[in-house]
Motif scaffolding. Structure first.
Motif, PDB file in Angstrom:
ATOM      1  N   ASN A 159       5.081  -1.970  -4.109  1.00 40.94           N
ATOM      2  CA  ASN A 159       3.782  -2.598  -3.821  1.00 40.94           C
ATOM      3  C   ASN A 159       3.728  -4.035  -4.314  1.00 40.94           C
ATOM      4  OD1 ASN A 159       2.705  -0.450  -2.413  1.00 40.94           O
ATOM      5  ND2 ASN A 159       1.795   0.479  -4.231  1.00 40.94           N
ATOM      6  N   VAL A 215       7.196   3.146  -6.550  1.00 41.00           N
ATOM      7  CA  VAL A 215       6.057   2.804  -5.690  1.00 41.00           C
ATOM      8  C   VAL A 215       5.378   1.533  -6.196  1.00 41.00           C
ATOM      9  CG1 VAL A 215       3.760   3.570  -4.966  1.00 41.00           C
ATOM     10  CG2 VAL A 215       5.688   5.143  -4.861  1.00 41.00           C
ATOM     11  N   SER A 216       5.202   1.423  -7.504  1.00 46.01           N
ATOM     12  CA  SER A 216       4.581   0.237  -8.097  1.00 46.01           C
ATOM     13  C   SER A 216       5.368  -1.029  -7.784  1.00 46.01           C
ATOM     14  CB  SER A 216       4.519   0.388  -9.600  1.00 46.01           C
ATOM     15  OG  SER A 216       3.251   0.644 -10.026  1.00 46.01           O
ATOM     16  N   GLN A 217       6.672  -0.953  -7.973  1.00 49.04           N
ATOM     17  CA  GLN A 217       7.515  -2.124  -7.717  1.00 49.04           C
ATOM     18  C   GLN A 217       7.512  -2.485  -6.232  1.00 49.04           C
ATOM     19  OE1 GLN A 217      11.322  -2.146  -9.682  1.00 49.04           O
ATOM     20  NE2 GLN A 217      12.098  -3.753  -8.344  1.00 49.04           N
ATOM     21  N   ASP A 270      11.751   7.567 -11.482  1.00 47.84           N
ATOM     22  CA  ASP A 270      10.315   7.765 -11.678  1.00 47.84           C
ATOM     23  C   ASP A 270       9.630   7.261 -10.411  1.00 47.84           C
ATOM     24  OD1 ASP A 270       7.576   7.302 -12.216  1.00 47.84           O
ATOM     25  OD2 ASP A 270       7.983   7.140 -14.357  1.00 47.84           O
ATOM     26  N   VAL A 271       9.099   8.190  -9.621  1.00 44.12           N
ATOM     27  CA  VAL A 271       8.524   7.858  -8.316  1.00 44.12           C
ATOM     28  C   VAL A 271       7.428   6.804  -8.445  1.00 44.12           C
ATOM     29  CG1 VAL A 271       7.296   8.781  -6.301  1.00 44.12           C
ATOM     30  CG2 VAL A 271       9.121  10.118  -7.373  1.00 44.12           C
ATOM     31  N   GLN A 272       6.561   6.927  -9.426  1.00 45.89           N
ATOM     32  CA  GLN A 272       5.458   5.978  -9.587  1.00 45.89           C
ATOM     33  C   GLN A 272       5.971   4.576  -9.895  1.00 45.89           C
ATOM     34  OE1 GLN A 272       2.298   6.875  -8.696  1.00 45.89           O
ATOM     35  NE2 GLN A 272       2.047   4.663  -8.740  1.00 45.89           N
ATOM     36  N   ASP A 273       7.038   4.466 -10.690  1.00 43.60           N
ATOM     37  CA  ASP A 273       7.627   3.145 -10.965  1.00 43.60           C
ATOM     38  C   ASP A 273       8.157   2.508  -9.686  1.00 43.60           C
ATOM     39  OD1 ASP A 273       7.054   3.335 -13.634  1.00 43.60           O
ATOM     40  OD2 ASP A 273       9.113   3.795 -14.263  1.00 43.60           O
ATOM     41  N   GLN A 321       0.808  -1.220   0.000  1.00 41.99           N
ATOM     42  CA  GLN A 321       0.000   0.000   0.000  1.00 41.99           C
ATOM     43  C   GLN A 321       0.846   1.277   0.000  1.00 41.99           C
ATOM     44  OE1 GLN A 321      -2.605  -0.354   3.394  1.00 41.99           O
ATOM     45  NE2 GLN A 321      -3.185  -2.424   2.841  1.00 41.99           N
ATOM     46  N   GLY A 336       7.613   9.699  -1.158  1.00 42.81           N
ATOM     47  CA  GLY A 336       7.566  10.813  -2.105  1.00 42.81           C
ATOM     48  C   GLY A 336       8.565  11.922  -1.833  1.00 42.81           C
ATOM     49  N   THR A 372       2.535   4.684  -1.297  1.00 43.26           N
ATOM     50  CA  THR A 372       2.003   5.741  -2.155  1.00 43.26           C
ATOM     51  C   THR A 372       3.130   6.722  -2.494  1.00 43.26           C
ATOM     52  OG1 THR A 372       1.440   7.249  -0.354  1.00 43.26           O
ATOM     53  CG2 THR A 372      -0.235   5.615  -0.974  1.00 43.26           C
ATOM     54  N   PRO A 373       2.912   7.579  -3.494  1.00 39.93           N
ATOM     55  CA  PRO A 373       3.926   8.598  -3.809  1.00 39.93           C
ATOM     56  C   PRO A 373       4.022   9.697  -2.740  1.00 39.93           C
ATOM     57  CG  PRO A 373       2.474   8.221  -5.685  1.00 39.93           C
ATOM     58  CD  PRO A 373       1.872   7.508  -4.517  1.00 39.93           C
TER      59      PRO A 373
END
Length: 158
Positions: free
Chosen positions: A39, A35-37, A30-33, A13, A21, A15-16
């Motif tokens: 998770n 966070v995705s990895q 890339d912050v979203q990449d 769970q 963040g 988040t950025p």
């Protein structure tokens, strides 16, 4: 500018937002990449606080290392309670079976000082005592003695 960021994130769970963040924002990744990895790699520890280390390079590449949640978090998840007792010697919040203690000991074994499951279980028993968790209906403060006496050899020596 390569560096390392360490944080405790809720398993599956992240988040950025904080705590990642603000740490990742000024870096080239890339912050979203990230966070995705994180998770994906922490999904098995859903909701538990998980230590994560992100190492990044100037080119934006990164690697993630996921640690094992603290022993107390594993015990809370396994025994099904939210917070430990305010008076763990008197007020007990949960009871664990020896099989549950063994499961937590095996999950945590890479981070413990113990060299076998029996001694890892004794370390978990110490955390149970400080949280106000009984083991097999008895005070966890006597767990070491019961293990040393061989009371649980049938489960812990497997």
């Amino acid at each position: 500018m390569a560096g390392t960021i360490e944080a405790l994130v809720p398993g599956g769970q992240a988040t950025p937002g904080p705590p990642l963040g603000p740490e990742l924002g000024p870096t080239p990744v890339d912050v979203q990449d990230v966070v995705s990895q994180i998770n994906d790699e922490t999904a098995a520890f859903d909701g538990m606080e998980v230590p994560v280390t992100v190492e990044y390079d100037d080119d934006g590449s990164f690697t993630i290392e996921v640690g094992v949640p603290p022993t107390a978090e594993l015990i809370k998840d396994e025994a099904g309670f939210e917070t430990g007792s305010g008076e763990p010697q008197k007020d007990f919040v949960a009871d664990m079976s020896i099989e549950q203690v063994k499961k937590v000991a095996e999950q945590k074994s890479s981070d413990l000082l113990a060299y076998d499951v029996k001694n890892a279980a004794k370390e978990v028993g110490g955390t149970c005592a400080s949280l106000g968790v009984t083991i097999e209906g008895e005070d966890a403060r006597t767990f070491d003695d019961r293990v040393d006496a061989g009371d649980y050899d049938d489960v812990l020596d497997e």
